[in-house]
Motif scaffolding. Structure first.
Motif, PDB file in Angstrom:
ATOM      1  N   ALA A 108       3.302   6.404   9.196  1.00  0.00           N
ATOM      2  CA  ALA A 108       2.127   6.949   9.885  1.00  0.00           C
ATOM      3  C   ALA A 108       1.329   7.885   8.975  1.00  0.00           C
ATOM      4  CB  ALA A 108       2.555   7.692  11.149  1.00  0.00           C
ATOM      5  N   ARG A 109       2.011   8.649   8.125  1.00  0.00           N
ATOM      6  CA  ARG A 109       1.311   9.554   7.213  1.00  0.00           C
ATOM      7  C   ARG A 109       0.499   8.778   6.182  1.00  0.00           C
ATOM      8  NH1 ARG A 109       6.301  13.809   6.047  1.00  0.00           N
ATOM      9  NH2 ARG A 109       6.521  14.544   8.207  1.00  0.00           N
ATOM     10  N   SER A 110       1.088   7.688   5.693  1.00  0.00           N
ATOM     11  CA  SER A 110       0.374   6.852   4.730  1.00  0.00           C
ATOM     12  C   SER A 110      -0.827   6.176   5.388  1.00  0.00           C
ATOM     13  CB  SER A 110       1.314   5.794   4.145  1.00  0.00           C
ATOM     14  OG  SER A 110       2.368   6.398   3.429  1.00  0.00           O
ATOM     15  N   GLU A 111      -0.669   5.752   6.646  1.00  0.00           N
ATOM     16  CA  GLU A 111      -1.782   5.124   7.362  1.00  0.00           C
ATOM     17  C   GLU A 111      -2.917   6.113   7.585  1.00  0.00           C
ATOM     18  OE1 GLU A 111       0.631   1.778  10.003  1.00  0.00           O
ATOM     19  OE2 GLU A 111       0.453   3.830  10.747  1.00  0.00           O
ATOM     20  N   THR A 112      -2.562   7.351   7.939  1.00  0.00           N
ATOM     21  CA  THR A 112      -3.590   8.386   8.128  1.00  0.00           C
ATOM     22  C   THR A 112      -4.323   8.649   6.822  1.00  0.00           C
ATOM     23  OG1 THR A 112      -2.315   9.425   9.900  1.00  0.00           O
ATOM     24  CG2 THR A 112      -3.975  10.788   8.804  1.00  0.00           C
ATOM     25  N   ALA A 128     -12.631  -3.872  -0.058  1.00  0.00           N
ATOM     26  CA  ALA A 128     -12.727  -5.302   0.201  1.00  0.00           C
ATOM     27  C   ALA A 128     -11.384  -5.923   0.583  1.00  0.00           C
ATOM     28  CB  ALA A 128     -13.282  -6.015  -1.030  1.00  0.00           C
ATOM     29  N   LEU A 129     -10.297  -5.206   0.320  1.00  0.00           N
ATOM     30  CA  LEU A 129      -8.972  -5.737   0.613  1.00  0.00           C
ATOM     31  C   LEU A 129      -8.623  -5.571   2.090  1.00  0.00           C
ATOM     32  CD1 LEU A 129      -6.961  -4.271  -2.408  1.00  0.00           C
ATOM     33  CD2 LEU A 129      -7.482  -6.690  -2.021  1.00  0.00           C
ATOM     34  N   PRO A 130      -7.779  -6.439   2.631  1.00  0.00           N
ATOM     35  CA  PRO A 130      -7.241  -6.194   3.973  1.00  0.00           C
ATOM     36  C   PRO A 130      -6.527  -4.841   3.980  1.00  0.00           C
ATOM     37  CG  PRO A 130      -6.704  -8.421   3.245  1.00  0.00           C
ATOM     38  CD  PRO A 130      -7.268  -7.712   2.060  1.00  0.00           C
ATOM     39  N   ASP A 131      -6.584  -4.146   5.098  1.00  0.00           N
ATOM     40  CA  ASP A 131      -6.014  -2.801   5.165  1.00  0.00           C
ATOM     41  C   ASP A 131      -4.532  -2.777   4.773  1.00  0.00           C
ATOM     42  OD1 ASP A 131      -8.425  -1.851   5.924  1.00  0.00           O
ATOM     43  OD2 ASP A 131      -7.868  -1.330   7.982  1.00  0.00           O
ATOM     44  N   GLU A 132      -3.776  -3.808   5.161  1.00  0.00           N
ATOM     45  CA  GLU A 132      -2.344  -3.820   4.852  1.00  0.00           C
ATOM     46  C   GLU A 132      -2.104  -3.850   3.340  1.00  0.00           C
ATOM     47  OE1 GLU A 132       1.641  -3.519   5.494  1.00  0.00           O
ATOM     48  OE2 GLU A 132       0.066  -3.388   7.023  1.00  0.00           O
ATOM     49  N   ILE A 133      -2.932  -4.609   2.621  1.00  0.00           N
ATOM     50  CA  ILE A 133      -2.793  -4.674   1.159  1.00  0.00           C
ATOM     51  C   ILE A 133      -3.230  -3.355   0.529  1.00  0.00           C
ATOM     52  CG2 ILE A 133      -3.396  -5.941  -0.929  1.00  0.00           C
ATOM     53  CD1 ILE A 133      -1.787  -7.521   1.155  1.00  0.00           C
ATOM     54  N   ALA A 134      -4.340  -2.806   1.018  1.00  0.00           N
ATOM     55  CA  ALA A 134      -4.811  -1.514   0.507  1.00  0.00           C
ATOM     56  C   ALA A 134      -3.762  -0.434   0.736  1.00  0.00           C
ATOM     57  CB  ALA A 134      -6.124  -1.131   1.184  1.00  0.00           C
ATOM     58  N   LEU A 135      -3.103  -0.489   1.878  1.00  0.00           N
ATOM     59  CA  LEU A 135      -2.056   0.483   2.193  1.00  0.00           C
ATOM     60  C   LEU A 135      -0.901   0.375   1.202  1.00  0.00           C
ATOM     61  CD1 LEU A 135      -0.923   2.617   4.175  1.00  0.00           C
ATOM     62  CD2 LEU A 135       0.063   0.719   5.482  1.00  0.00           C
ATOM     63  N   ARG A 136      -0.484  -0.856   0.869  1.00  0.00           N
ATOM     64  CA  ARG A 136       0.607  -1.044  -0.089  1.00  0.00           C
ATOM     65  C   ARG A 136       0.226  -0.474  -1.459  1.00  0.00           C
ATOM     66  NH1 ARG A 136       4.505  -4.861   1.853  1.00  0.00           N
ATOM     67  NH2 ARG A 136       4.216  -4.879   4.114  1.00  0.00           N
ATOM     68  N   LEU A 137      -1.017  -0.672  -1.862  1.00  0.00           N
ATOM     69  CA  LEU A 137      -1.456  -0.154  -3.155  1.00  0.00           C
ATOM     70  C   LEU A 137      -1.430   1.372  -3.167  1.00  0.00           C
ATOM     71  CD1 LEU A 137      -2.238  -3.081  -3.635  1.00  0.00           C
ATOM     72  CD2 LEU A 137      -4.430  -2.310  -4.559  1.00  0.00           C
ATOM     73  N   LEU A 138      -1.885   1.966  -2.085  1.00  0.00           N
ATOM     74  CA  LEU A 138      -1.923   3.422  -2.009  1.00  0.00           C
ATOM     75  C   LEU A 138      -0.503   3.998  -2.012  1.00  0.00           C
ATOM     76  CD1 LEU A 138      -3.997   5.695  -1.848  1.00  0.00           C
ATOM     77  CD2 LEU A 138      -3.842   5.570   0.644  1.00  0.00           C
ATOM     78  N   ILE A 139       0.395   3.385  -1.257  1.00  0.00           N
ATOM     79  CA  ILE A 139       1.782   3.845  -1.213  1.00  0.00           C
ATOM     80  C   ILE A 139       2.426   3.718  -2.593  1.00  0.00           C
ATOM     81  CG2 ILE A 139       4.078   3.293  -0.318  1.00  0.00           C
ATOM     82  CD1 ILE A 139       2.743   2.598   2.348  1.00  0.00           C
ATOM     83  N   ARG A 140       2.141   2.614  -3.289  1.00  0.00           N
ATOM     84  CA  ARG A 140       2.710   2.422  -4.626  1.00  0.00           C
ATOM     85  C   ARG A 140       2.196   3.480  -5.592  1.00  0.00           C
ATOM     86  NH1 ARG A 140       2.830  -3.232  -8.139  1.00  0.00           N
ATOM     87  NH2 ARG A 140       3.487  -2.300 -10.123  1.00  0.00           N
ATOM     88  N   ALA A 141       0.919   3.794  -5.506  1.00  0.00           N
ATOM     89  CA  ALA A 141       0.339   4.815  -6.391  1.00  0.00           C
ATOM     90  C   ALA A 141       0.950   6.186  -6.106  1.00  0.00           C
ATOM     91  CB  ALA A 141      -1.173   4.857  -6.220  1.00  0.00           C
ATOM     92  N   VAL A 142       1.094   6.517  -4.833  1.00  0.00           N
ATOM     93  CA  VAL A 142       1.702   7.799  -4.453  1.00  0.00           C
ATOM     94  C   VAL A 142       3.148   7.862  -4.938  1.00  0.00           C
ATOM     95  CG1 VAL A 142       2.492   9.188  -2.492  1.00  0.00           C
ATOM     96  CG2 VAL A 142       0.182   8.213  -2.486  1.00  0.00           C
ATOM     97  N   GLY A 143       3.881   6.779  -4.745  1.00  0.00           N
ATOM     98  CA  GLY A 143       5.273   6.747  -5.177  1.00  0.00           C
ATOM     99  C   GLY A 143       5.425   6.862  -6.680  1.00  0.00           C
ATOM    100  N   GLY A 144       4.416   6.404  -7.417  1.00  0.00           N
ATOM    101  CA  GLY A 144       4.478   6.464  -8.871  1.00  0.00           C
ATOM    102  C   GLY A 144       4.226   7.839  -9.446  1.00  0.00           C
ATOM    103  N   HIS A 145       3.615   8.730  -8.660  1.00  0.00           N
ATOM    104  CA  HIS A 145       3.283  10.067  -9.175  1.00  0.00           C
ATOM    105  C   HIS A 145       3.913  11.194  -8.366  1.00  0.00           C
ATOM    106  CE1 HIS A 145       0.324   8.743 -12.157  1.00  0.00           C
ATOM    107  NE2 HIS A 145      -0.022   7.822 -11.269  1.00  0.00           N
TER     108      HIS A 145
END
Length: 333
Positions: free
Chosen positions: A286-290, A260-277
Motif C-alpha cells: 500500500a505504501r508503494s502504491e501511494t 505510458a506504462l500500465p500502472d502495475e509495471i510502473a509500480l514494479r519499476l518504482l519498487i525495484r528502484a527503491v529497493g536498489g537504493h
C-alpha cells in the motif's frame, strides 16, 4: 469419505524429480508428520538415485521437549541411513513476534548447515494445506499478486535451490504414507495454539471449505497468481532495461515512459528502484502504491515532488524520477 492413501513409489519419484540435478539435498525435518514423511520418502527415493541426503533438525528451544524430539528425529534418520545434524537456536528469544523470529532463525541455521554439508538443495515439507493457509494469511494482510502467488515449489535462496516437493500434496496423504509404514511422528502442541494465526485458520477450515475455499482451490489460485506474476516480472524487466539508467549514485526513470506504462509495471519499476537504493524492500504494498500515485500525479502536472520510502529518496523534477539513498535522519547514526 474414503480414507486417503499414501504416496506410491511412482508418485514419490515424480515429486522428487525436481531434485534430480541435486548433488546433496539438505532435508529440514522437525519431526512433525509432514517433515517426517519428507525424510522417509526421500530416503526411499534416494536408494535409486545418486543424490546424497543430509537431514537437519532445528531445535528452537521454545519448548522443554524440543531437544528430546530432535534426538528422536536423529534416531529415525539413522535407521534410514540418512546422516543427521541438530542445529540449536541459541541466545535470547523474542518476547513478541515469536513465529517470525523462529522462522528467520530456522532458515539462517539451515543455510549454515547446508554450507557445512555442501548441499546444493534445501527441501522443506510444505504441503497444499500450508499453501492454503499462507494465501489466507497474505490475503488478510493485504498482499498483492506476488504475495498471493504463495510459496513456490522451486526457489533460489542465495547459492541454494529451495524445493518443496509436497506443495501440491494434501497433508492427509503424507500422514497416510507414515501410517502405512508404521512410522510415528511428533505432535507439536503449538500447531493447535490459537494465539497464533495459522492454528486459528486451521480451526476455521470446515467453515472455509463449506464456502468453497478449499485447500485445492486456493492452491490453484496460487499457481495462477504465480503464472501471472512471472509474466508481469518479465515485462517489468524489459521495461527496466529500456527505462532506467544509473547516474552518479542514483537511478533515473524517464517520466514520459513511466506514464505510458500500465500502472502495475510502473509500480514494479518504482519498487525495484527503491529497493536498489534503500536499506530495505518496501514492507507494505500500500505504501508503494501511494508513492506511485503521487509520482504519476507529479509527472502529469509537471510539479516537483520529494518523498522517502524504505530508506530511499524519491524525487520528481523536469519530467524524470530520481531515486537515491535517503540522507540519515536527524539525530540518527
Amino acid at each position: 469419505m474414503a480414507a486417503e492413501r499414501g504416496l506410491n513409489d511412482e508418485e514419490t519419484a515424480h515429486l522428487f524429480g525436481m531434485c534430480e540435478a541435486a548433488g546433496c539435498i539438505l532435508l529440514a525435518v522437525s519431526g512433525g508428520a509432514d517433515s517426517t514423511a519428507l525424510l522417509v520418502l526421500a530416503a526411499e527415493w534416494a536408494k535409486t538415485s545418486k543424490v546424497k541426503l543430509v537431514a537437519v533438525t532445528v531445535d528452537h528451544g521454545l519448548r522443554p521437549s524440543s531437544s528430546v524430539e530432535a534426538k528422536k528425529v536423529a534416531a529415525l534418520a539413522k535407521s534410514l541411513g540418512v546422516p543427521h545434524r541438530i542445529a540449536v537456536w541459541k541466545g535470547e528469544k523474542p518476547e513478541t513476534g515469536v513465529e517470525e523470529g523462529a522462522r528467520e532463525a530456522r532458515y539462517l541455521l539451515l543455510d549454515e548447515a547446508a554450507k557445512k554439508a555442501g548441499a546444493t538443495h534445501l527441501a522443506t515439507a510444505h504441503t497444499r494445506d500450508d499453501q492454503a493457509e499462507t494465501l489466507l494469511m497474505r490475503l488478510a494482510a493485504g498482499s498483492g499478486p506476488a504475495g498471493l502467488a504463495g510459496m513456490r515449489a522451486v526457489r533460489k535462496r542465495g547459492d541454494l535451490v529451495h524445493v518443496r516437493p509436497f506443495l501440491d500434496v494434501p497433508k492427509a496423504r503424507l500422514v497416510a504414507s507414515l501410517k502405512e509404514r508404521g512410522i510415528a511422528w511428533i505432535e507439536d502442541e503449538t500447531n493447535t495454539d490459537e494465539t497464533f494465526a495459522r492454528p486459528r485458520l486451521r480451526g476455521a477450515r470446515a467453515v472455509l471449505e463449506g464456502e468453497g475455499l478449499t485447500a485445492e482451490r486456493l492452491s490453484v489460485l496460487a499457481r495462477r497468481m504465480g503464472r501471472m506474476t512471472d509474466a508481469i516480472d518479465r515485462v517489468a524487466a524489459a521495461a527496466w532495461a529500456e527505462t532506467a539508467r544509473r547516474q552518479e549514485g542514483k537511478t533515473v526513470l524517464d517520466g514520459a515512459v513511466l506514464l505510458a506504462l500500465p500502472d502495475e509495471i510502473a509500480l514494479r519499476l518504482l519498487i525495484r528502484a527503491v529497493g536498489g537504493h534503500g536499506d530495505q524492500e518496501p514492507d507494505r504494498l500500500a505504501r508503494s502504491e501511494t508513492l506511485l500515485e503521487a509520482v504519476l500525479q507529479a509527472l502529469r502536472t509537471g510539479q516537483s515532488l520529494g518523498r522517502t520510502l524504505a530508506g530511499a529518496k524519491i524525487s520528481v523534477r523536469s519530467g524524470e524520477v530520481e531515486v537515491s539513498a535517503a540522507p540519515p535522519r536527524k539525530g540518527g547514526t
